[in-house]
Motif scaffolding. Structure first.
Motif, PDB file in Angstrom:
ATOM      1  N   CYS A   6       2.570  -0.098  -4.433  1.00  0.00           N
ATOM      2  CA  CYS A   6       2.110   1.300  -4.540  1.00  0.00           C
ATOM      3  C   CYS A   6       3.081   2.270  -3.883  1.00  0.00           C
ATOM      4  O   CYS A   6       3.491   3.272  -4.486  1.00  0.00           O
ATOM      5  N   ASP A  25      -7.993   4.179  -1.145  1.00  0.00           N
ATOM      6  CA  ASP A  25      -7.945   4.894   0.127  1.00  0.00           C
ATOM      7  C   ASP A  25      -8.810   6.144   0.066  1.00  0.00           C
ATOM      8  O   ASP A  25      -9.549   6.454   0.990  1.00  0.00           O
ATOM      9  N   ASP A  37      -6.366   7.550  -4.562  1.00  0.00           N
ATOM     10  CA  ASP A  37      -5.184   7.214  -3.766  1.00  0.00           C
ATOM     11  C   ASP A  37      -5.222   5.706  -3.546  1.00  0.00           C
ATOM     12  O   ASP A  37      -6.084   5.200  -2.807  1.00  0.00           O
ATOM     13  N   ARG A  39      -3.752   2.275  -2.115  1.00  0.00           N
ATOM     14  CA  ARG A  39      -2.963   1.927  -0.933  1.00  0.00           C
ATOM     15  C   ARG A  39      -2.679   0.428  -0.871  1.00  0.00           C
ATOM     16  O   ARG A  39      -3.583  -0.393  -1.071  1.00  0.00           O
ATOM     17  N   ILE A  44       1.028   4.613  -0.313  1.00  0.00           N
ATOM     18  CA  ILE A  44      -0.006   5.147  -1.207  1.00  0.00           C
ATOM     19  C   ILE A  44       0.653   5.770  -2.435  1.00  0.00           C
ATOM     20  O   ILE A  44       1.720   6.385  -2.348  1.00  0.00           O
ATOM     21  N   GLN A  46      -0.763   8.091  -6.057  1.00  0.00           N
ATOM     22  CA  GLN A  46      -1.921   8.713  -6.695  1.00  0.00           C
ATOM     23  C   GLN A  46      -2.127   8.152  -8.099  1.00  0.00           C
ATOM     24  O   GLN A  46      -1.202   8.109  -8.905  1.00  0.00           O
ATOM     25  N   ASN A  81       3.649  15.993  -3.189  1.00  0.00           N
ATOM     26  CA  ASN A  81       3.160  15.702  -1.846  1.00  0.00           C
ATOM     27  C   ASN A  81       4.319  15.097  -1.049  1.00  0.00           C
ATOM     28  O   ASN A  81       4.608  13.903  -1.156  1.00  0.00           O
ATOM     29  N   LEU A  84       4.256  11.753   1.205  1.00  0.00           N
ATOM     30  CA  LEU A  84       4.274  10.407   0.647  1.00  0.00           C
ATOM     31  C   LEU A  84       5.626  10.104   0.022  1.00  0.00           C
ATOM     32  O   LEU A  84       6.229  10.968  -0.613  1.00  0.00           O
ATOM     33  N   GLY A  87       5.264  10.728  -3.463  1.00  0.00           N
ATOM     34  CA  GLY A  87       4.591  12.010  -3.656  1.00  0.00           C
ATOM     35  C   GLY A  87       5.091  12.876  -4.793  1.00  0.00           C
ATOM     36  O   GLY A  87       4.492  13.924  -5.073  1.00  0.00           O
ATOM     37  N   GLU A  90       2.870  10.233 -10.141  1.00  0.00           N
ATOM     38  CA  GLU A  90       1.524   9.686 -10.176  1.00  0.00           C
ATOM     39  C   GLU A  90       1.462   8.691 -11.323  1.00  0.00           C
ATOM     40  O   GLU A  90       2.356   8.646 -12.181  1.00  0.00           O
TER      41      GLU A  90
END
Length: 585
Positions: A6, A25, A37, A39, A44, A46, A81, A84, A87, A90
Motif C-alpha cells: 500500500c 485504517d 485508507d 494500511r 497507507i 487511498q 496529500n 503520505l 499521497g 489513489e
C-alpha cells in the motif's frame, strides 16, 4: 495474493492494475462515493469505490480494521496529500474482498491507551503507525550492526542458553533438569564466559546478537529478558576495542537515523564523572556540575557539613541552579523528596536574591549556622549569581554522588537546560571493587573477570580498596549503552581476584573450574564489550521506555498481559521435574 504494498504505490504506477492487502485504517461513506485508507506495514494508500462498480456495496459496509484485499487501477489524486508517500495517487477499486471482519476494537490505532491494555492487545498496539516506526528503527539498527560486523571479519557464534548458575550479579533464572533430578540449568545473564573461552579457542573476533536473562526488578530501561550485541577480541588493549566499536556506533547512527556523532568521543575517568556529575553515566546535555565544598565548610557551625567534611569517606557537594531563586517552597520541597529516594537524609539550600548585598541578599534555613567567611567562600566556590538557588548535599561520598547526581538531572529538566543534541562519552578507569557493608566483603564493580590495571598480584591485594580496573563504558545522553573491559587472561590473577571477592579456591573450582582450566592453556590477552540493543533502539526511536522497541515486553510487575505469563504448572508436570511448590505465606 498481492502485487504491491500500500505505502509504495506511487505515480510510476498510474494506469496500472494493482492488488493490495491491508487493514481499513479509515472508511468514509460520502453517499456518492466511498473512500478507504488501506494500511499495511509500508504505509497507507487511498482506495476509491464508485457507485457504478460492484465494489461500492462492499466498501459501504467496511469497518475499522477490517482485513481487505483490493484490486483496482491507479490514478492521480485530485487533492494531493503530502503527508503520505502515496499521497499523489489513489486506487479505483474494481473488487474489494473482506478477508476477515474485525470485531469492535478495545482501542483505536491512532490512540495511545494505558500500557496494561496496550500489552494485553499487543498485536493491535503493534499495528499503530508509531509502534511500527519504532519497531522498524530497531530492525534497521540490528541489520546495520550485522552488516558492519560481517564486513569486518567478525564471526557470529551462538553460545548456550542452558548453562551454569553464577554467584555474582543479578539473580539467575533457573531451569530444572528433568534428566538430572535436583539439578538446574541457568539462563545466561550474558555470554561472558563462553566468549572468553572462544578467544582461548582461537576465534579472534566474535560477536552475537544475544538474548540474556536477569531475574531483577523491572523499570523503563530494564526487562527480565533483553538483547545485547556481545563482542570479544583477542590480542587487544582497551583502545583497540574502544576505537573499533566507537567507529561502528558512529557509522550505524549515521546510517539508521542520519545522526553524526562526535569524532572522537570525549573521554572521562570514573572518578572525574562522579566528582563533576555524581554519576558514572553523566548526561552531558545538561550544563550543571557538582562542586566540592568540603574545604569551605570545615569547622563551620553547621554540624552536618563540618562532620562529613572531615570524614575520610565523606563528601560535601554543592549544585548551582541558575535562575532557581524563582522556585517556590513547594518546588524546593519536591527536590528534597526526590533526593530522599536516592539516600539523602536532607537537602540544604541557599537562595541568592541579591549577591551584592552579601548575607542580607540571601535566604536560607542554614545561613544562621554559617559565619560570613564561610558563606562568602561557598558563594565564591559555586560561582553564585543573583537569582540562583544553591543546593547542598553531605554524607558518604557515594551516597552524595547518587542523590546530587539525581538532583542534577531533575534540575536540568525543570530549568529547561537539557540540550537538544547527541552527547556520547567514554567513561574509563572504573574501580576494581566496591565494599559491600552487608556482606562484609568486596564485590566486583563490573564483573569478576575484569582485569585490574596492575599486573602484580601482591600490589593488587595490598591496594584492593583503591584498585582501578581496565573496565570502560560507552554513555550516550545519560544512558549506559555499552560496557566492557579487558579480561583477566592469567589463571593466577583470576584466582587472586576470586579470593579478594570472597570466593575460595574450592568454590572457584566448583563454579568456574572450566574457565580456570581454559586460562591455563595459553589464553591470549583479550577484551570486549556488550551493547544494549533495546536501549540504543529506544534512543534512536525517541522513546523513554525500552518496552516500546521490544515486540512482546513484560510489564513492570514482570507479567505478560497478552499470554498470562507467568502461570501455574500442573502437578503432573512438576512431578516429572521433581519439584514441589512451597505454599505461599
Amino acid at each position: 495474493m498481492r502485487t504491491h504494498y500500500c505505502g509504495l504505490v506511487d505515480e510510476t504506477l498510474i494506469g496500472r492494475t494493482v492488488t493490495l492487502c491491508g487493514w481499513a485504517d479509515v472508511a468514509r461513506n460520502l453517499g456518492g462515493v466511498c473512500f478507504i485508507d488501506l494500511r499495511d506495514h509500508e504505509g497507507i494508500v487511498q482506495i476509491v469505490a464508485e457507485p457504478d462498480n460492484p465494489a461500492y456495496a462492499v466498501a459501504a459496509e467496511v469497518g475499522y480494521e477490517d482485513c481487505l484485499r483490493v484490486t483496482g487501477t491507479v490514478r492521480a489524486r485530485h487533492s494531493v496529500n503530502d503527508r503520505l508517500r502515496s499521497g499523489r495517487v489513489e486506487v479505483v477499486a474494481e473488487t474489494i474482498e473482506v478477508l476477515n471482519k474485525a470485531a469492535p476494537l478495545p482501542f483505536h490505532a491512532h490512540e495511545n491507551p494505558g500500557e496494561e491494555i496496550r500489552l494485553k492487545y499487543r498485536y493491535l498496539d503493534l499495528r499503530r503507525p508509531e509502534m511500527q516506526r519504532m519497531m522498524r528503527t530497531r530492525i534497521r539498527l540490528v541489520q546495520a550492526l550485522r552488516r558492519w560486523l560481517d564486513a569486518r571479519g567478525f564471526q557470529d557464534i551462538e553460545t548456550p542458553i542452558l548453562t551454569k548458575a553464577t554467584p555474582e550479579g543479578a539473580r539467575d533464572f533457573l531451569v530444572p533438569a528433568r534428566l538430572h533430578p535436583g539439578e538446574f540449568y541457568a539462563l545466561p545473564q550474558s555470554p561472558q564466559l563462553f566468549k572468553q573461552i572462544l578467544m582461548v579457542a582461537g576465534f579472534d573476533r566474535y560477536y552475537q546478537i544475544a538474548r540474556c536473562f536477569r531475574d531483577e526488578a523491572l523499570r523503563a530501561d530494564r526487562q527480565l529478558e533483553f538483547t545485547q550485541l556481545d563482542m570479544e577480541f583477542a590480542w587487544v588493549s582497551e583502545r583497540d576495542v574502544q576505537d573499533t566499536v566507537e567507529t561502528m556506533i558512529r557509522e550505524v547512527f549515521r546510517e539508521v537515523i542520519g545522526v553524526q556523532l562526535e569524532d572522537p568521543f570525549p573521554r572521562m575517568t570514573y572518578a572525574e564523572a562522579m566528582r563533576r556529575f555524581g554519576s558514572d553515566k553523566p548526561d552531558l546535555r545538561i550544563d550543571l556540575e557538582l562542586v566540592d565544598v568540603a574545604e569551605q565548610v570545615k569547622g563551620c557551625g553547621f554540624k552536618v557539613f563540618a562532620d562529613w567534611a572531615d570524614h575520610v569517606d565523606g563528601r560535601v557537594a554543592a549544585l548551582r541552579a541558575p535562575g532557581g531563586a524563582s522556585f517556590s517552597r513547594k518546588q524546593i520541597d519536591e527536590c528534597a523528596a526526590h533526593v530522599a529516594k536516592f539516600g539523602a537524609k536532607g537537602l540544604a539550600w541557599i537562595r541568592v536574591d541579591d549577591l551584592a548585598k552579601g548575607r542580607e541578599g540571601i535566604n536560607s534555613p542554614i545561613a544562621k549556622f554559617l559565619d560570613d567567611a564561610t558563606l562568602s567562600a561557598l558563594l565564591a566556590a559555586t560561582g553564585a549569581r543573583s537569582g540562583d538557588l544553591l543546593f547542598f548535599g553531605a554524607g558518604p561520598y557515594k551516597v552524595v554522588c547518587d542523590f546530587m547526581g539525581a538532583l542534577r538531572l531533575k534540575l536540568g529538566a525543570d530549568l529547561g537546560r537539557v540540550e537538544h543534541a547527541w552527547r556520547p562519552l567514554w567513561v574509563t578507569d572504573f574501580p576494581m571493587f566496591e565494599w559491600d557493608e552487608e556482606q562484609a566483603r568486596y564485590v566486583a564493580l563490573h564483573h569478576p573477570f575484569t582485569a585490574p590495571a596492575v599486573d602484580d598480584i601482591a600490589e593488587l591485594k595490598a591496594n584492593a580498596r583503591t584498585a582501578v580496573s581496565r573496565g570502560y563504558d560507552m554513555v550516550l545522553n545519560g544512558n549506559e549503552i555499552g560496557g566492557g573491559s579487558i579480561r583477566i587472561h592469567r589463571p593466577d590473577m583470576q584466582s587472586a581476584v576470586f579470593d579478594l571477592l570472597g570466593i575460595g579456591a574450592e568454590e572457584a573450582e566448583a563454579k568456574f573450574g572450566f574457565l580456570l582450566d581454559a586460562l591455563r592453556y595459553g589464553a591470549p590477552p583479550h577484551g570486549g564489550i556488550a551493547f544494549g540493543i533495546d536501549r540504543i533502539a529506544a534512543l534512536m526511536a525517541g522513546t523513554d521506555s525500552i518496552r516500546d522497541v521490544i515486540a512482546f515486553p513484560k510489564t513492570t510487575t514482570a507479567q505478560c498481559p497478552m499470554t498470562g505469563a507467568p502461570s501455574p504448572i500442573p502437578d503432573e508436570q512438576l512431578a516429572e521435574l521433581h519439584i514441589r511448590p512451597v505454599p505461599k505465606g
